[in-house]
Structure formats: C-alpha cells, structure tokens
Design a protein around this motif. Structure first.
Motif, PDB file in Angstrom:
ATOM      1  N   PRO A   1       3.125 -12.217  19.868  1.00 14.54           N
ATOM      2  CA  PRO A   1       2.509 -11.664  21.072  1.00 14.54           C
ATOM      3  C   PRO A   1       1.092 -11.186  20.774  1.00 14.54           C
ATOM      4  N   LEU A   2       0.191 -11.393  21.707  1.00 12.24           N
ATOM      5  CA  LEU A   2      -1.203 -11.055  21.473  1.00 12.24           C
ATOM      6  C   LEU A   2      -1.406  -9.571  21.199  1.00 12.24           C
ATOM      7  N   GLU A   3      -0.542  -8.732  21.764  1.00 18.18           N
ATOM      8  CA  GLU A   3      -0.712  -7.292  21.570  1.00 18.18           C
ATOM      9  C   GLU A   3      -0.390  -6.834  20.153  1.00 18.18           C
ATOM     10  N   THR A   4       0.117  -7.730  19.297  1.00 21.56           N
ATOM     11  CA  THR A   4       0.447  -7.343  17.928  1.00 21.56           C
ATOM     12  C   THR A   4      -0.719  -7.521  16.962  1.00 21.56           C
ATOM     13  N   LEU A   5      -1.904  -7.815  17.466  1.00 20.49           N
ATOM     14  CA  LEU A   5      -3.055  -8.022  16.592  1.00 20.49           C
ATOM     15  C   LEU A   5      -3.519  -6.662  16.042  1.00 20.49           C
ATOM     16  N   THR A   6      -2.946  -6.297  14.911  1.00 22.95           N
ATOM     17  CA  THR A   6      -3.087  -4.958  14.335  1.00 22.95           C
ATOM     18  C   THR A   6      -4.530  -4.599  14.008  1.00 22.95           C
ATOM     19  N   LEU A   7      -5.354  -5.580  13.700  1.00 25.54           N
ATOM     20  CA  LEU A   7      -6.731  -5.285  13.307  1.00 25.54           C
ATOM     21  C   LEU A   7      -7.479  -4.510  14.384  1.00 25.54           C
ATOM     22  N   LEU A   8      -7.052  -4.618  15.639  1.00 24.80           N
ATOM     23  CA  LEU A   8      -7.711  -3.863  16.697  1.00 24.80           C
ATOM     24  C   LEU A   8      -7.527  -2.352  16.523  1.00 24.80           C
ATOM     25  N   HIS A   9      -6.517  -1.924  15.773  1.00 24.42           N
ATOM     26  CA  HIS A   9      -6.402  -0.489  15.463  1.00 24.42           C
ATOM     27  C   HIS A   9      -7.579  -0.037  14.598  1.00 24.42           C
ATOM     28  N   HIS A  10      -8.111  -0.946  13.786  1.00 26.59           N
ATOM     29  CA  HIS A  10      -9.290  -0.604  12.994  1.00 26.59           C
ATOM     30  C   HIS A  10     -10.482  -0.372  13.916  1.00 26.59           C
TER      31      HIS A  10
ATOM     32  N   SER B   1       0.823  -1.201   0.000  1.00 29.87           N
ATOM     33  CA  SER B   1       0.000   0.000   0.000  1.00 29.87           C
ATOM     34  C   SER B   1       0.860   1.255   0.000  1.00 29.87           C
ATOM     35  N   ARG B   2       0.232   2.366  -0.322  1.00 23.53           N
ATOM     36  CA  ARG B   2       0.965   3.606  -0.570  1.00 23.53           C
ATOM     37  C   ARG B   2       1.238   4.414   0.685  1.00 23.53           C
ATOM     38  N   HIS B   3       0.656   4.048   1.821  1.00 22.67           N
ATOM     39  CA  HIS B   3       0.796   4.876   3.021  1.00 22.67           C
ATOM     40  C   HIS B   3       2.139   4.628   3.686  1.00 22.67           C
ATOM     41  N   PRO B   4       2.947   5.660   3.935  1.00 26.52           N
ATOM     42  CA  PRO B   4       4.301   5.436   4.448  1.00 26.52           C
ATOM     43  C   PRO B   4       4.344   4.891   5.869  1.00 26.52           C
ATOM     44  N   ASP B   5       3.504   5.391   6.738  1.00 25.99           N
ATOM     45  CA  ASP B   5       3.585   5.026   8.149  1.00 25.99           C
ATOM     46  C   ASP B   5       2.815   3.759   8.472  1.00 25.99           C
ATOM     47  N   VAL B   6       1.767   3.465   7.703  1.00 26.38           N
ATOM     48  CA  VAL B   6       0.865   2.359   8.016  1.00 26.38           C
ATOM     49  C   VAL B   6       0.819   1.377   6.843  1.00 26.38           C
ATOM     50  N   SER B   7       1.896   1.295   6.076  1.00 30.23           N
ATOM     51  CA  SER B   7       1.856   0.446   4.891  1.00 30.23           C
ATOM     52  C   SER B   7       1.663  -1.020   5.254  1.00 30.23           C
ATOM     53  N   LEU B   8       0.939  -1.705   4.392  1.00 34.11           N
ATOM     54  CA  LEU B   8       0.766  -3.144   4.481  1.00 34.11           C
ATOM     55  C   LEU B   8       1.149  -3.737   3.133  1.00 34.11           C
ATOM     56  N   ALA B   9       1.318  -5.052   3.093  1.00 36.71           N
ATOM     57  CA  ALA B   9       1.626  -5.730   1.840  1.00 36.71           C
ATOM     58  C   ALA B   9       0.816  -7.006   1.752  1.00 36.71           C
ATOM     59  N   ALA B  10       0.555  -7.436   0.531  1.00 36.09           N
ATOM     60  CA  ALA B  10      -0.238  -8.646   0.327  1.00 36.09           C
ATOM     61  C   ALA B  10       0.232  -9.385  -0.909  1.00 36.09           C
TER      62      ALA B  10
ATOM     63  N   HIS C   1      -4.908   3.221  -0.451  1.00 37.19           N
ATOM     64  CA  HIS C   1      -4.896   3.281   1.008  1.00 37.19           C
ATOM     65  C   HIS C   1      -5.089   4.744   1.422  1.00 37.19           C
ATOM     66  N   PRO C   2      -6.128   5.074   2.195  1.00 35.20           N
ATOM     67  CA  PRO C   2      -6.380   6.485   2.525  1.00 35.20           C
ATOM     68  C   PRO C   2      -5.174   7.153   3.192  1.00 35.20           C
ATOM     69  N   TRP C   3      -4.878   8.371   2.767  1.00 30.93           N
ATOM     70  CA  TRP C   3      -3.763   9.103   3.373  1.00 30.93           C
ATOM     71  C   TRP C   3      -4.060   9.434   4.829  1.00 30.93           C
ATOM     72  N   ASP C   4      -5.274   9.906   5.090  1.00 29.12           N
ATOM     73  CA  ASP C   4      -5.695  10.227   6.452  1.00 29.12           C
ATOM     74  C   ASP C   4      -6.611   9.128   6.974  1.00 29.12           C
ATOM     75  N   ASP C   5      -6.605   8.945   8.304  1.00 26.45           N
ATOM     76  CA  ASP C   5      -7.368   7.871   8.925  1.00 26.45           C
ATOM     77  C   ASP C   5      -7.038   6.524   8.275  1.00 26.45           C
ATOM     78  N   PRO C   6      -5.741   6.177   8.168  1.00 23.16           N
ATOM     79  CA  PRO C   6      -5.345   4.989   7.412  1.00 23.16           C
ATOM     80  C   PRO C   6      -5.671   3.661   8.077  1.00 23.16           C
ATOM     81  N   HIS C   7      -6.171   3.703   9.336  1.00 24.34           N
ATOM     82  CA  HIS C   7      -6.665   2.482   9.970  1.00 24.34           C
ATOM     83  C   HIS C   7      -8.188   2.372   9.866  1.00 24.34           C
TER      84      HIS C   7
END
Length: 290
Positions: free
Chosen positions: A180-189, A131-140, A152-158
């Motif tokens: 580690p359980l705390e790495t479950l990134t989807l919770l940021h959504h 994805s194009r977002h520098p700070d919150v980029s993901l790959a697939a 990928h939205p520039w603002d509100d990227p989660h």
C-alpha cells in the motif's frame, strides 16, 4: 495431490502461474533495480501472486539483483513493545511489566507482525544487522548494512542520523512491491525534518539492553502512529495522508512503475521522495524550509 484451494487458485490465476525467483529477478531488473543499489523495500506478499518459496524467494531474488555491493533494508519495529499508554495501567500491572518485561534485543525481538512477513525474514537473514531502537528498529543486509544501522538515535529516530537519513545520504532507493502506498516509511523522515506548525510528538518508555544490562529508557519521537501533523484539511476523506503524498508524487512523474509478479510496483529515488515530501508538507501545511 489435492486440488488447489480457492485462494491459491486465485493467486495462481492472477500471476499467470507461480512466481519464481527467476521471474522476480527479471521483473525487478525490468523495473529498474540494479546491481549495487541500496534499497529499502516494502512488500505485500499476497499482491505478488503465489510466490514459490515465500519470503526466502523474494529476499533471494532481491539479493541476486543488487549483488554483493548492494544492500537491502526494511522497517521492523518490535512486535512485543509495550504500548505507549502502559503507564495508565493499574499500578500492579505496571510494577509487573517494569520488573519482568524482556528488553528489546535486536537478535531476538520479533519484527512487528503488521509489517508483514518480509521484515522478520530479513532480520533473520545471514549477515543481517538490526538497529538498536526498540520502537523504530530497521534491519539491513549487504555492503552498507552496518553503516545504515549503527548508532540509531534514541530520540528523534526518524530524523537526522537515522537509518532513513543515511539511506538518503547514500543515494538509496525505495521499492514498493505491491505494498500500500501509505506504507512508504521514508516520508516519516520528511515529517521529522519538516518545519511546519502543529507538529505532534510522543514520549514513551521501553526496556532495552545497555552494555548487557536491562534498563528502562525514555524516548521522544514524532507521532508516527496518529500522525505527526493534522492532515485532515489537505487530504481526501478516508485516505491516508501518505497515500495522498505518494499519489501526488507519481502524478508529478516521480518514480517508476511496473509489474513484479502480479503486483503493481514502484521504484523511487530516496532523495526525490524526501524532497517532494518536504515541499508538499510546507506548501500544504505552512512553515519554512527545514
């Protein structure tokens, strides 16, 4: 051949021998991962045991299990992103980085090292889309890779329209391979969508490429570093809030548990994670439905 080092010997002993691709395929299938799945995964390699072949073996096993119709997704970030507070640096320092700091480029910029070896390996995998977002980029990688990563939205990227939102919309899953359980990134959504008091945001700048030109862009997001909310009154002292949420989720019977290699691993339905996270935040912190 030299005898195994003590660290390697410990890995071999914990996993009852080397963890091969075939063993990973069998363990992943037993956990419930299936052909055609769209899955976001988090991995702690050392927890798996001695993986013969390293990240290539892990990704190869995942690709084999989900097949051509499936998709793998990871969170990357950008290892060389400027810190949010660089605007407080001495002016000559600021001038220098504004003049010459390289822009975020999905094909070249390294994934955040703190995310482990797998995100960097996946973003380099043949056919990977980032994805194009520098700070919150993901790959697939896989059938839905472009659909997940595009625009990928520039603002509100989660938040809405993000790869995380699309994972939920595609009835995707989340796989924790000894992570580690705390790495479950989807919770940021869930945090991005939650209507609860005291939500914290950050604004920052990063250089990116737009139509082949290096430009500086300003971004706004929930504070995913220090925490989108103050959870101190609703979580045990010293425990990460996401770990608390995931432990409560598991206690409620959500998710599957099993061993992959030597690692205690978990498989969740993305929609269930989101729904539980939203309800948990609302009940613990207040606020209405998103």
């Amino acid at each position: 051949m030299d005898a195994p080092s003590s660290d390697l010997a410990a890995l071999l002993a914990r996993a009852d021998g080397p963890v091969t691709r075939g063993r990973l395929v069998r363990d992943l299938a037993a956990l419930g991962l299936a052909e055609g799945d769209t899955v976001m995964f988090h991995t702690r390699m050392s927890a798996l045991g001695y993986v013969a072949g390293g990240p290539q073996t892990v990704i190869g096993a995942l690709v084999e299990v989900v097949g051509e119709r499936g998709t793998l997704m990871v969170t990357c970030g950008w290892n060389d992103a400027l810190p949010y507070g660089f605007t407080d640096w001495p002016q000559p320092w600021q001038d220098a980085v504004r003049e010459e700091h390289p822009p975020y480029e999905p094909l070249l910029s390294e994934a955040e090292h703190d995310n482990g070896r797998l995100p960097e390996a996946l973003r380099r995998w043949p056919g990977a889309v980032r994805s194009r977002h520098p700070d919150v980029s993901l790959a697939a990688v896989g059938a839905a890779a472009t659909a997940l990563m595009s625009d990928h939205p520039w603002d509100d990227p989660h938040g809405p329209g993000s790869p995380l939102a699309r994972l939920v919309a595609l009835d995707g899953r989340v796989l924790m391979l000894g992570a580690p359980l705390e790495t479950l990134t989807l919770l940021h959504h869930a945090e991005a969508l939650a209507d609860a008091p005291g939500k914290r945001f950050v604004e920052y700048e990063q250089p990116v490429l737009e139509r082949g030109r290096r430009v500086w862009r300003r971004f706004r997001d929930i504070d995913s570093s220090e925490g989108a909310f103050d959870y101190s009154s609703v979580t045990p002292v010293g425990q990460d809030p996401f770990e608390t949420i995931v432990r409560d989720m598991l206690a409620a019977g959500i998710g599957r548990r099993g061993k992959v290699g030597a690692a205690e691993s978990h498989l969740f339905e993305a929609r269930e994670v989101l729904d539980f996270g939203l309800t948990w935040i609302r009940e613990k912190l207040g606020g209405g439905a998103p």
